[in-house]
Design an enzyme around this catalytic site. Sequence first.
Site, mmCIF file in Angstrom:
data_model
loop_
_atom_site.group_PDB
_atom_site.id
_atom_site.type_symbol
_atom_site.label_atom_id
_atom_site.label_comp_id
_atom_site.label_asym_id
_atom_site.label_seq_id
_atom_site.Cartn_x
_atom_site.Cartn_y
_atom_site.Cartn_z
ATOM 1 N N LYS A 16 36.937 51.422 45.418
ATOM 2 C CA LYS A 16 37.470 51.095 45.817
ATOM 3 C C LYS A 16 38.787 51.915 46.711
ATOM 4 O O LYS A 16 39.813 51.801 45.617
ATOM 5 C CB LYS A 16 37.590 49.427 46.564
ATOM 6 C CG LYS A 16 36.740 48.478 46.617
ATOM 7 C CD LYS A 16 36.744 46.691 46.897
ATOM 8 C CE LYS A 16 37.433 46.563 45.386
ATOM 9 N NZ LYS A 16 35.851 47.132 44.194
ATOM 10 N N GLU A 61 26.297 41.741 34.970
ATOM 11 C CA GLU A 61 28.162 41.254 34.578
ATOM 12 C C GLU A 61 28.348 40.486 35.873
ATOM 13 O O GLU A 61 28.027 39.704 37.216
ATOM 14 C CB GLU A 61 29.102 41.721 35.749
ATOM 15 C CG GLU A 61 29.503 42.499 37.104
ATOM 16 C CD GLU A 61 31.189 42.465 37.314
ATOM 17 O OE1 GLU A 61 31.968 42.283 37.156
ATOM 18 O OE2 GLU A 61 31.397 44.135 37.681
#
Length: 305
Positions: free
Chosen positions: A159, A25
């Site tokens: 996260k 990406e």
Amino acid sequence: MKNYIDILPEVQQALAHNLPIVALESTIISHGMPYPQNVQTARKVEDIVREGGAVPATIGILNGRIKIGLTDDELELMGKSPDVIKVSRRDLPIIISKKMHGATTVATTMICAAIAGIKVFVTGGIGGVHKGAQETFDISADLMELAHTNVAVVCAGAKSILDIGLTLEYLETQGVPVLGFQTEDFPAFYTPTSGFKADYAMESEKEIAEAMKAKWDLGLQGGLVIGNPVPKEEAMDKHVIENAIEQALKEANTLGIKGKDSTPFLLGKIKELTGGDSLESNISLVMNNARVGSKIAVEYAKLNK
Ligand code: PSU
Ligand code: MN
């Protein structure tokens, strides 16, 4: 599709011969890391994919053209230019019709990889259900994409700027397998464990490739999440990172940061608060994902000979 997409010759060749390919990406480059570490990391990751026996295809949008594979100069532009917009699913048609530059998120990279016929995608971390989503409705489009689009996403987990428990619940509802690579736990990006379990521990890249094949042979639409823990030596101290995240979330709240700006703001803040340690950890976990992802691509190509 030719009207919209340019595929780099090396990637075209690989597609034509059914060779292993790994999609990468570009939002991680434009909005996830500072220059010049972003571009250096992107290049290193491409090298690791090649060493692993696969062809890298970094995906982005330049002048409204979807690029499957970026040249060196294009990577540099992605990493440097302030004109590069973070592009998720809803942004894609406009950035294309207006002939703008865009960096693809996990969601958009999956879309473009699937159009090109690439099945394996390596990134750092996926987006997810944000903390407080009960109020804000902030749920990354990455999760919906995983529900529909047939690409396996290798990441280091999610996260704890996110609500990891709710993220996993969402993926379960949408029928997305969450696999732990050589671990029972779902990793938390900067640390190898999140306190939540992956659905299944997978011992080898081959096992993962077999699960991908079974899923898609059966016509079960959607992606898979492969959680590959950050190597222990490169992991952050749990308390240090949790404190930094908490502080970053507080600041975001005070400043009223929301929507698509939220993730980039938090990543930048966490880096600042950890004196750059989080960036180092981030870089090494992406490289580690590239090692595993390229082997998954190699095993998957073997199954489809
Ligand atoms: N997590 C990271 N680095 C990143 C991102 C997530 O550690 O660069 C990026 C990815 O491109 C991901 C996107 O798809 O943020 C999610 O943004 P949002 O939460 O706005 O959907
Ligand atoms: Mn969001």
